[in-house]
Design a protein around this motif. Structure first.
Motif, PDB file in Angstrom:
ATOM      1  N   LEU A  66       0.741  -1.342  -0.141  1.00 43.07           N
ATOM      2  CA  LEU A  66       0.069   0.003   0.136  1.00 43.07           C
ATOM      3  C   LEU A  66       0.909   1.208  -0.028  1.00 43.07           C
ATOM      4  CD1 LEU A  66      -2.802  -1.012   2.627  1.00 43.07           C
ATOM      5  CD2 LEU A  66      -2.693  -1.339   0.073  1.00 43.07           C
ATOM      6  N   GLY A  67       0.357   2.329  -0.573  1.00 47.31           N
ATOM      7  CA  GLY A  67       1.057   3.391  -0.743  1.00 47.31           C
ATOM      8  C   GLY A  67       1.246   4.418   0.495  1.00 47.31           C
ATOM      9  N   ALA A  68      -0.070   4.135   1.270  1.00 49.54           N
ATOM     10  CA  ALA A  68      -0.407   5.177   2.522  1.00 49.54           C
ATOM     11  C   ALA A  68      -1.092   4.030   3.389  1.00 49.54           C
ATOM     12  CB  ALA A  68      -1.247   5.940   2.277  1.00 49.54           C
ATOM     13  N   SER A  69      -0.650   4.096   4.552  1.00 48.48           N
ATOM     14  CA  SER A  69      -0.823   3.409   5.865  1.00 48.48           C
ATOM     15  C   SER A  69      -2.398   3.595   6.397  1.00 48.48           C
ATOM     16  CB  SER A  69       0.247   3.131   7.124  1.00 48.48           C
ATOM     17  OG  SER A  69      -0.368   2.472   8.127  1.00 48.48           O
ATOM     18  N   PRO A  70      -3.339   2.736   6.620  1.00 47.79           N
ATOM     19  CA  PRO A  70      -4.502   3.121   7.118  1.00 47.79           C
ATOM     20  C   PRO A  70      -4.284   3.289   8.778  1.00 47.79           C
ATOM     21  CG  PRO A  70      -4.693   0.749   6.815  1.00 47.79           C
ATOM     22  CD  PRO A  70      -3.359   1.449   6.468  1.00 47.79           C
ATOM     23  N   VAL A  71      -3.118   2.968   9.341  1.00 46.92           N
ATOM     24  CA  VAL A  71      -2.744   3.085  10.670  1.00 46.92           C
ATOM     25  C   VAL A  71      -1.904   4.150  10.803  1.00 46.92           C
ATOM     26  CG1 VAL A  71      -2.015   1.916  12.681  1.00 46.92           C
ATOM     27  CG2 VAL A  71      -3.622   0.681  10.887  1.00 46.92           C
ATOM     28  N   VAL A  72      -1.883   4.685  12.204  1.00 47.45           N
ATOM     29  CA  VAL A  72      -0.927   5.863  12.473  1.00 47.45           C
ATOM     30  C   VAL A  72       0.081   5.177  12.873  1.00 47.45           C
ATOM     31  CG1 VAL A  72      -0.272   7.774  13.693  1.00 47.45           C
ATOM     32  CG2 VAL A  72      -2.667   7.660  12.982  1.00 47.45           C
ATOM     33  N   PHE A  73       1.353   5.270  12.453  1.00 51.98           N
ATOM     34  CA  PHE A  73       2.610   4.863  12.990  1.00 51.98           C
ATOM     35  C   PHE A  73       3.487   5.938  13.552  1.00 51.98           C
ATOM     36  CE2 PHE A  73       1.561   1.117  10.051  1.00 51.98           C
ATOM     37  CZ  PHE A  73       1.721   0.132  10.977  1.00 51.98           C
ATOM     38  N   ARG A  74       4.529   5.569  14.495  1.00 46.46           N
ATOM     39  CA  ARG A  74       5.495   6.486  14.620  1.00 46.46           C
ATOM     40  C   ARG A  74       6.843   5.738  14.490  1.00 46.46           C
ATOM     41  NH1 ARG A  74       7.800   4.929  19.781  1.00 46.46           N
ATOM     42  NH2 ARG A  74       6.780   3.239  20.892  1.00 46.46           N
ATOM     43  N   ARG A  75       7.733   6.549  14.453  1.00 51.21           N
ATOM     44  CA  ARG A  75       9.232   6.224  13.861  1.00 51.21           C
ATOM     45  C   ARG A  75      10.082   6.569  15.120  1.00 51.21           C
ATOM     46  NH1 ARG A  75       9.026   6.530   8.335  1.00 51.21           N
ATOM     47  NH2 ARG A  75       7.387   5.432   7.686  1.00 51.21           N
ATOM     48  N   SER A  76      11.212   5.535  15.299  1.00 53.62           N
ATOM     49  CA  SER A  76      12.261   6.143  16.197  1.00 53.62           C
ATOM     50  C   SER A  76      13.571   6.027  15.497  1.00 53.62           C
ATOM     51  CB  SER A  76      12.131   5.084  17.309  1.00 53.62           C
ATOM     52  OG  SER A  76      12.806   3.892  16.900  1.00 53.62           O
ATOM     53  N   GLY A  77      14.735   6.757  16.302  1.00 51.99           N
ATOM     54  CA  GLY A  77      15.720   6.646  15.528  1.00 51.99           C
ATOM     55  C   GLY A  77      16.597   5.550  15.437  1.00 51.99           C
ATOM     56  N   ALA A  78      16.168   4.321  16.201  1.00 51.64           N
ATOM     57  CA  ALA A  78      16.648   2.926  16.103  1.00 51.64           C
ATOM     58  C   ALA A  78      16.204   2.359  14.913  1.00 51.64           C
ATOM     59  CB  ALA A  78      16.349   2.391  17.431  1.00 51.64           C
ATOM     60  N   MET A  79      15.079   2.751  14.200  1.00 51.18           N
ATOM     61  CA  MET A  79      14.480   1.936  13.187  1.00 51.18           C
ATOM     62  C   MET A  79      15.278   2.152  11.761  1.00 51.18           C
ATOM     63  SD  MET A  79      10.389   2.620  13.962  1.00 51.18           S
ATOM     64  CE  MET A  79      10.102   1.804  12.404  1.00 51.18           C
ATOM     65  N   LYS A  80      15.250   1.227  11.036  1.00 50.95           N
ATOM     66  CA  LYS A  80      15.534   1.460   9.664  1.00 50.95           C
ATOM     67  C   LYS A  80      14.560   0.863   8.498  1.00 50.95           C
ATOM     68  CE  LYS A  80      20.844   1.303   9.318  1.00 50.95           C
ATOM     69  NZ  LYS A  80      22.057   0.574   9.063  1.00 50.95           N
ATOM     70  N   PRO A  81      14.641   1.329   7.331  1.00 49.54           N
ATOM     71  CA  PRO A  81      13.262   0.776   6.486  1.00 49.54           C
ATOM     72  C   PRO A  81      13.466  -0.725   6.238  1.00 49.54           C
ATOM     73  CG  PRO A  81      14.580   2.606   5.474  1.00 49.54           C
ATOM     74  CD  PRO A  81      15.526   2.079   6.731  1.00 49.54           C
TER      75      PRO A  81
END
Length: 615
Positions: free
Chosen positions: A151-166
């Protein structure tokens, strides 16, 4: 003022600021607005502000990816606003005080909105699971019972952190699981169990056992663990050292969906408890920044892994939450360079994800029909294993039960007091023992030099027995502390009994002189069948031929199944060589345990307040 460049109309930064002020009820003709006002107006124009359930303010870009930005922090809304302000004011940099004032206003705005819960890496949405790929444009993968799609856009709100990579986008490119198998030196059963764990790692709303890679040096534990964690939640630091305190652990766990603790040898009690809580769901309260009396709550349930050489050093409640994978020693001629392995893993990552998502979709379709008649400690995870087995024809649930029992047995091997209790119960016969904590401490065989973990008094003995009770049940020893002794003391009584299966496997081995083939506990016969009875006793029975050397063939036919005077007292026959039944308690008429008989006792510990001597 507007300008025309190459046919395009552009609005000046001053006009943009004027429009923003007018939209927010500020008269632009009066004294110039402060930087803080402009920053607050910019934020309210471009971001949807809200407060999370744990009291943290976030903003979502209007018309942008469904990614929640915290108001503060390097990658948060504060730094984004400073950049936007500079872009729209000819490079003018807002002051720190203006940013701080704007943040205060925006936090108040966020507090008035309906609370929402930003998710980390994976989330449930209706009957689908959404996996955040971690890209800047907010792409994701949705997995449901009918399959998966990007999907091009998520239906759920996500948060990110500095520890994450794609994460790479999943691509069907051959058999991804076969490619993963080539990177690991584990048995087929271990690999299937690992695949099932990886499938469950993408299901957010269930407790996940702690994946434990165990093996000697040179088995590739650390690299394997880092790779497995990277499949689920890539990070710049996939392997972590044990945290120094609870706060540092909470920060790590809050900002990563999957965490690996590397080279664990000693786990302090506080960390053992923290790991257990992270498996089932935890919340840690901490003081909010820049405040004296306000607090924030760090809530998380995580996917955990660790590497170790000796799992026996772990606490019993932690061992029950382990899924242990034994790694095989790599011969020198088969050892591969780490750079080569890294390239192979990077090339296979997309295909591995595609195969895992294919299997996850089938598991989600099968799960509603799966029902367990017997549920182990990690019941939700066991149900996922049953669904995996249903789809693939594997036996991962049986493998998991075996590894869980093995981990608990390893822990008990490292507990001297537990071993002493096990020995006492194994010698006590089918009725077990019923003792107070002080009586138990006196009854067990005490080493000449007390180990460090040995309880020093009855209070500690009762507490340690309570902590060890789940592990003891795993090996077939039931612990019941619901009874109370006679008045006036009414002390708590601990009733310890061995299961029939344990008595069959440990107390009554098959006689080497038996003329008939041995019958295992799974197919044992009935002792009432006389000479054709199994050399292993039936459930609830003891084998008369093994128990009493004086028994005759006619005795075998006379002794009925489950009779307390015969099979029930077989331990007494074995110890004394006398077929006379064990004396019974003069108060409750139940058989007395052997160590009580040896001391001359005539009453059961539940009927008499104290023991007169040690066994």
């Amino acid at each position: 003022m507007t300008t025309h460049v190459n046919g395009t109309t552009r609005t000046s930064s001053a006009d943009l600021a004027r429009k923003l002020l007018e939209n927010n009820g500020v008269d632009p003709d009066k004294k110039g607005p402060s930087q803080a006002s402009l920053l607050a107006a910019l934020a309210r124009e471009r971001y949807e502000l809200f407060m999370s359930d744990d009291g943290r303010p976030y903003g979502i870009p209007v018309g942008g990816p469904n990614i929640a930005l915290p108001l503060r922090g390097k990658a948060g809304l504060r730094s984004q606003l400073a950049r936007i302000f500079a872009d729209t004011h000819h490079g003018t940099v807002p002051s720190q005080s203006a940013l701080a004032d704007a943040m205060t206003v925006l936090e108040g705005v966020a507090a008035m909105a309906n609370p929402r819960t930003p998710q980390l890496r994976v989330a449930r949405h209706d009957d689908r699971i959404i996996v955040d790929l971690g890209t800047t444009d907010g792409r994701c993968v949705a997995i449901g019972p009918d399959g998966w799609q990007r999907l091009g856009a998520s239906p759920v709100v996500f948060r990110r952190s500095g520890a994450m990579k794609p994460l790479p986008e999943p691509v069907r490119d051959g058999d991804g699981l076969a490619q993963l198998r080539e990177l690991l030196n584990i048995t087929d059963d271990g690999f299937r169990l690992l695949v099932a764990w990886l499938v469950a790692a993408f299901i957010p709303d269930l407790p996940h056992p702690i994946l434990t890679f165990r093996g000697e040096q040179g088995t590739g534990k650390s690299w394997s663990a880092a790779m497995v964690i990277g499949i689920v939640d890539p990070s710049g630091a996939p392997k972590r050292t044990a945290p120094r305190d609870l706060k540092s652990w909470a920060v790590q766990a809050f900002n990563s969906w999957a965490i690996c603790l590397d080279n664990v040898s000693i786990v302090p009690d506080w960390l053992s408890d923290a790991l257990c809580r992270a498996v089932t769901g935890d919340g840690i309260v901490d003081r909010a920044l820049y405040t004296d009396d306000d607090v924030v709550v760090l809530e998380f349930r995580r996917v955990l892994a660790m590497t170790t050489i000796d799992a026996g050093a772990l606490a019993g409640d932690l061992a029950e939450r382990l899924l242990t994978i034994e790694l095989q020693l790599i011969p020198d001629h088969k050892r591969r360079e780490e750079a080569e392995l890294n390239r192979a893993y990077a090339d296979a990552h997309s295909a591995i994800l595609a195969s895992l998502f294919d299997l996850l979709a089938q598991v989600l379709k099968a799960l509603p029909k799966v029902t367990l008649t017997e549920r182990p400690r990690m019941a939700d995870f066991a149900r996922v294993l049953a669904a995996v087995d249903n789809v693939t024809g594997w036996h991962t649930l049986d493998s998991y039960r075996a590894t869980a029992a093995g981990a608990v047995a390893d822990v008990l091997d490292g507990e001297p007091f537990a071993q002493a209790v096990v020995d006492l119960v194994d010698k006590a016969g089918p009725d077990g023992v019923t003792l107070t904590a002080s009586q138990l401490l006196e009854a067990v065989e005490t080493p000449d030099k007390l180990p460090k973990k040995w309880p020093k008094d009855s209070t500690r003995a009762g507490g340690q027995l309570k902590r060890l009770a789940p592990a003891l049940r795993t090996i077939g020893i039931e612990v019941d502390d619901s009874q109370r002794g006679p008045k006036p003391k009414k002390q708590r009584l601990y009733c310890l009994t061995a299961s029939p299966e344990r008595r069959c496997e440990t107390a009554f081995p098959a006689s080497p002189q038996a003329s008939k083939p041995s019958v295992t506990c799974g197919n044992r016969g009935d002792a009432s069948e006389g000479a054709s009875a199994s050399p292993h006793p039936a459930e609830g029975d003891a084998d008369p031929r093994t128990a009493s050397p004086h028994a005759t063939p006619s005795d075998l036919h006379k002794r009925e199944r489950g009779d307390a005077g015969t099979a029930g007292n077989a331990i007494s026959y074995l110890l004394s060589g006398d077929p006379t039944p064990t004396p019974r308690c003069t108060e409750c008429d139940t058989p007395l345990a052997d160590f009580l008989v040896a001391t001359g006792e005539t009453t059961h510990p539940g009927c008499a307040p104290t023991l007169t001597a040690r066994s």
